[in-house]
Enzyme design. Structure first.
Site: not given
Lengths: 459, 107
Positions: A389, A426, A385-387
């Site tokens: 975003n 995060a 997810n965060d990578v």
């Protein structure tokens, strides 16, 4: 100390340098590790030969117990749990260093006048920092193993308690130098434990790997100081090497995440929490079933997979590899895009995929693959997810702002496989989920991939 | 020259060597490198053996033995777990049968 012993120790110290050198290249890494292990074993055997040690049977028994524990732990641990295992090993090393320093202090107290202040300072350093490393690593372990919450733990007085505890530890350290007594040493150790706990509690789960690396460097420095106290060159060199390379590695990792070490360690204390809300969003998204996604993938020319920790937690690496094999057999070009901090630690994802026999050549690092997303038909994001975003590029206030990301948003189509709409580690919402190009496939990664695999086979 | 200065010299040179040898590491290897460095500081086992083997106090003996157990876990466990990680990085040649992965992980 006989000359031959000093020469053997010198050889061991050189081997540790070669070990680190080897470990930093893919082709030489395994040999490097073995060189380090061999040097460590030789260095430990030497004192049994040249010294007339007491309690040899007990010492050998203790080594056997520790060895058995280490081997069993190291072999049983799941690859997904690797980070906490490293944290635990680091912690016990720090604890051992602190205990050794306490014992040295005990040896010194009867004849303090013969001991230089520098030696006493090194002893105090080892006691304090070894304890910090021990307690900090145990908390890190508990966070990663989810024995406690992985979110930052902050209580109102923390910003005062922490500096006071550090200051008290420094005062006690000075006290050890001026007037070394056993009880001051023991209180210093206890205070070190407290500082270690307070240091790690406010750090959010996503930043924990950085903390492991930092504590690893701490333990290295304590071992170096212990080496000075014991006048042992192997301990000094090995500890210093680990302390220096560990500190540098910590900075490299923080850079890969677009953060500074100070921000990670003390960000939560300053009030700017390292985590956002963590609420599930109810904004509309487009979801689809496995059959729809199978059609997208099955008729694409170029597919890039973005694997994340969710993939590993679901133990779905093997199913994913099967899916990729089927797609490649259909003539699709498929690669894996590996973000430097995918997984729980830098490089963790490579280990997990390699375990599932994914060929090394298919794993492409971020810098190499980022230009390719433009020409990609479908990006399949599995448990990440965060990578991906875009907030890292577009939203200056976001906790991950500045972190380099994979440019999945440039592809024609994006498919997210997710358990729910909960944000990533995060804790911030991902705008890409709401993009018109994005399709969501809800469910457990292994389950969904299985269905997807069958649907693609049926095309 | 004061002996402490000799030690300080070794220390400072080691700092530079430590940074220099890993300065070109690729991010792929960060985790194994951290783990390997972690194992190397398990060499505190040597220190634990030295102090334990020289003590004549019962409490100190017990504390020393505890330190030995902890240090051995760090050193041996560290090297074994690093090796396990690195087995995964061995380039798989067109190998047909040889599968060196150990059974414990094949869940």
């Amino acid at each position: 100390m006989p000359t031959w012993v000093q020469l053997v120790y010198l050889a061991c110290a050189v081997c540790f340098i070669l070990a680190l050198k080897g470990l930093s290249g893919p082709r030489t890494a395994r040999a490097g590790n073995l060189v380090g292990a061999a040097a460590a074993v030789v260095a430990v055997i030497v004192p049994f030969i040249y010294l007339d040690l007491d309690h040899v049977p007990l010492i050998l028994a203790a080594i056997a117990v520790g060895t058995a524990g280490g081997v069993v732990g190291a072999r049983r641990v799941q690859m997904t749990q690797m980070p906490q295992m490293v944290a635990l090993f680091n912690g016990v090393g720090g604890g051992a260093a602190a205990l050794v320093a306490l014992l040295e202090l005990h040896e010194m107290t009867p004849h303090v006048d013969d001991v230089s202040w520098f030696t006493l300072a090194a002893t105090a350093f080892t006691i304090a920092v070894g304890s910090i490393s021990f307690a900090g690593s145990i908390i890190t372990f508990a966070k990663l193993q989810e024995l406690m919450t992985s979110r930052p733990v902050i209580f109102p007085g923390l910003r005062y308690v922490f500096p006071i505890a550090v200051a008290a530890a420094v005062v006690l350290g000075v006290r050890v130098v001026i007037d070394p007594t056993m009880w001051v040493g023991i209180v210093l150790a206890l205070l070190g434990l407290l500082v270690g706990v307070l240091l790690v509690l406010p750090v959010g789960g996503a930043d924990v790997p950085i903390v492991i690396s930092l504590l690893n460097a701490f333990t290295g420095l304590t071992v170096a100081a212990g080496g000075y106290v014991l006048s042992n060159v192997v301990l000094l060199v090995a500890g210093t090497l680990v302390g220096a390379s560990g500190t540098y590695l910590t900075m490299l990792m923080a850079k890969a995440m677009g953060r500074s070490v100070a921000n990670i360690m003390f960000g939560a204390l300053k009030g700017g929490s390292t985590l956002g809300g963590g609420e599930a969003s109810d904004r509309p998204v487009r979801s689809a079933g496995p059959e729809d996604v199978a059609i997208l993938l099955g008729y694409a020319d170029r597919v890039i997979i973005v694997p994340g920790y969710g993939l590993a937690v679901a133990q779905a690496q093997h199913t994913l590899r099967e899916l990729v094999d089927v797609l490649i057999a259909r003539g699709t070009q498929v690669d894996y895009a590996i973000h430097p901090v995918a997984g729980r630690m830098p490089g963790h994802m490579n280990v997990l995929l390699a375990e599932a026999q994914v060929p090394y050549e298919q794993l492409i690092e971020m810098d190499e693959i980022n230009g390719e997303f433009k020409h990609t038909d479908v990006v399949l994001v599995v448990g990440a997810n965060d990578v991906v975003n875009p907030a890292a590029k577009t939203t200056p206030g976001a906790p991950i702002y500045g972190m380099p990301i994979l440019n999945a948003d440039e592809a024609q189509q994006i498919v997210f496989m997710k358990r729910s709409m909960r944000p990533g580690f995060a804790g911030i919402e991902n705008e890409l989920l709401f993009d018109p190009k994005t399709t969501l496939l809800f469910g457990d990664a292994k389950d969904s991939l299985g269905k997807l695999l069958n649907a693609v086979k049926a095309l | 020259m004061d002996e402490a200065v000799v030690w300080l010299t070794i220390f400072i040179l080691s700092v530079f060597v430590g940074i220099e040898v890993i300065s070109k590491v690729s991010s792929t290897l960060h985790t194994p490198l951290m783990s390997g460095a972690n194992a190397i500081h398990g060499i505190i086992l040597l220190g634990a053996v030295l102090v334990t083997g020289a003590t004549d106090n019962d409490v100190a003996l017990v504390v020393g033995l505890v330190a030995i157990v902890l240090a051995a876990v760090n050193m041996v466990g560290g090297f074994v777990v690093t090796d396990r990680m690195l087995q995964m990085f061995v380039r798989k040649k067109p190998k047909p049968a040889a599968a060196p992965t150990d059974g414990g992980s094949a869940a």
